[in-house]
Design a protein around this motif. Sequence first.
Motif, short mmCIF file in Angstrom:
data_model
loop_
_atom_site.label_atom_id
_atom_site.label_comp_id
_atom_site.label_asym_id
_atom_site.label_seq_id
_atom_site.Cartn_x
_atom_site.Cartn_y
_atom_site.Cartn_z
N GLY A 134 0.80 -1.22 0.00
CA GLY A 134 0.00 0.00 0.00
C GLY A 134 0.83 1.27 0.00
O GLY A 134 0.28 2.37 -0.04
N GLY A 135 2.15 1.12 0.03
CA GLY A 135 3.02 2.29 -0.05
C GLY A 135 3.35 2.96 1.26
O GLY A 135 3.89 4.07 1.27
N ALA A 136 3.07 2.29 2.38
CA ALA A 136 3.36 2.91 3.67
C ALA A 136 4.86 2.97 3.93
O ALA A 136 5.34 3.89 4.60
CB ALA A 136 2.67 2.15 4.79
N PHE A 137 5.61 1.99 3.42
CA PHE A 137 7.06 1.99 3.53
C PHE A 137 7.64 1.09 2.44
O PHE A 137 6.91 0.32 1.81
CB PHE A 137 7.53 1.54 4.92
CG PHE A 137 6.96 0.23 5.37
CD1 PHE A 137 7.36 -0.97 4.80
CD2 PHE A 137 6.01 0.19 6.39
CE1 PHE A 137 6.84 -2.19 5.22
CE2 PHE A 137 5.49 -1.03 6.82
CZ PHE A 137 5.90 -2.21 6.23
N ASP A 138 8.93 1.21 2.26
CA ASP A 138 9.61 0.44 1.21
C ASP A 138 10.45 -0.64 1.86
O ASP A 138 11.55 -0.38 2.35
CB ASP A 138 10.49 1.37 0.37
CG ASP A 138 11.14 0.64 -0.80
OD1 ASP A 138 10.66 -0.45 -1.14
OD2 ASP A 138 12.12 1.18 -1.35
N MET A 139 9.93 -1.87 1.87
CA MET A 139 10.65 -3.01 2.41
C MET A 139 10.46 -4.20 1.50
O MET A 139 9.37 -4.41 0.95
CB MET A 139 10.14 -3.37 3.82
CG MET A 139 10.51 -2.40 4.92
SD MET A 139 9.87 -2.94 6.54
CE MET A 139 10.90 -4.40 6.84
N SER A 140 11.51 -4.99 1.34
CA SER A 140 11.41 -6.21 0.56
C SER A 140 10.74 -7.29 1.41
O SER A 140 10.65 -7.17 2.64
CB SER A 140 12.79 -6.69 0.12
OG SER A 140 13.54 -7.13 1.25
N GLU A 141 10.31 -8.38 0.76
CA GLU A 141 9.71 -9.48 1.50
C GLU A 141 10.71 -10.09 2.48
O GLU A 141 10.34 -10.49 3.58
CB GLU A 141 9.18 -10.55 0.53
CG GLU A 141 7.95 -10.11 -0.24
CD GLU A 141 7.28 -11.25 -0.97
OE1 GLU A 141 7.37 -12.40 -0.48
OE2 GLU A 141 6.66 -11.00 -2.02
N ASP A 142 11.96 -10.16 2.06
CA ASP A 142 12.99 -10.71 2.95
C ASP A 142 13.15 -9.84 4.19
O ASP A 142 13.33 -10.36 5.31
CB ASP A 142 14.33 -10.83 2.23
CG ASP A 142 14.34 -11.99 1.23
OD1 ASP A 142 13.45 -12.85 1.32
OD2 ASP A 142 15.25 -12.01 0.38
N GLU A 143 13.11 -8.53 4.03
CA GLU A 143 13.23 -7.62 5.16
C GLU A 143 12.02 -7.75 6.09
O GLU A 143 12.17 -7.72 7.32
CB GLU A 143 13.38 -6.19 4.67
CG GLU A 143 14.72 -5.89 4.02
CD GLU A 143 14.76 -4.53 3.37
OE1 GLU A 143 15.84 -3.90 3.41
OE2 GLU A 143 13.73 -4.08 2.82
N ILE A 144 10.85 -7.90 5.49
CA ILE A 144 9.64 -8.08 6.32
C ILE A 144 9.74 -9.38 7.10
O ILE A 144 9.45 -9.43 8.30
CB ILE A 144 8.38 -8.07 5.43
CG1 ILE A 144 8.17 -6.68 4.82
CG2 ILE A 144 7.15 -8.48 6.25
CD1 ILE A 144 7.05 -6.64 3.79
N LEU A 145 10.16 -10.46 6.42
CA LEU A 145 10.30 -11.74 7.10
C LEU A 145 11.28 -11.65 8.25
O LEU A 145 11.05 -12.21 9.34
CB LEU A 145 10.77 -12.81 6.10
CG LEU A 145 9.69 -13.45 5.23
CD1 LEU A 145 10.34 -14.32 4.16
CD2 LEU A 145 8.73 -14.28 6.08
#
Length: 269
Positions: free
Chosen positions: A177-188
């Motif tokens: 949704g554009g709230a922040f810029d994170m990759s899936e790996d960073e989220i994990l």
Amino acid sequence: MFLRHLLAAPLVLLCWPAMADPAEDLLDALGIPQVISVMRDEGIEYGHDLAEDLIPGGATESWDEVVREIYDAERMEATVRKGFVDALGDTDIEPLLAFFNSEQGQRIVELEISARSALVDEDVEEQARAAYRSVEGTDDDRLQLLEAFVEVNDLVEANVVGALNSSYRFYLGLADGGAFDMSEDEILSDVWAQEDDTRADTQEWLYGYLLLAYGPLEDPAIRDYIALSKTEAGAAMNRALFAGFDVMYGDVSYALGLAAATQMQGQDL
């Protein structure tokens, strides 16, 4: 009946065949419509708290409306039912129907739903947690019985996995949704960093809930429930319940993340 994720609701309304299905009968015996109703109340309360944490100015009328739409009870129930039926497969559920349609089984279901509903109140939840803390690590007879119940159903671990998955889906919604810029790996990576805290919180909530729900039950009734859980059918039911509810919680987590991202950027929902 022991799922504790904080989020819930799918995005697609599913249709159900008119023919009777024993698995559907089992879900009705388990009180799934009532459970979903309580989870909707939990979700709406959670959505309000979420707005206070993430959205400038807190919850707005449009946010509250979106949260109510996400926690649509019919869609929530449809997702749980489909996931449950698919996961249950061709399991022989006659022993489960016999147990949960019995007087003892229905009393257990009623106590579970009543306790879950009571825990929507933060004061009641804290009292339940405190009751567990007061016996944690002791040789209290009821606690030991509940520990056996939790172990045979793998309730702590299954709830932790579900909670982490819901958290991942929520952050993915925020990112998409554009709230922040994170990759899936960073989220994990961020989600797995929460594992220890999630496990500790889940264990305390779960045992507080069980102590409250099963307080009126005699030990033999809990032992009967443990015995059922050890059977092939009981284990299959437990897995199927988690399968259905995990999909539901994952869907709503992502939807809430998307909605929160929109609101955080000052856009109309």
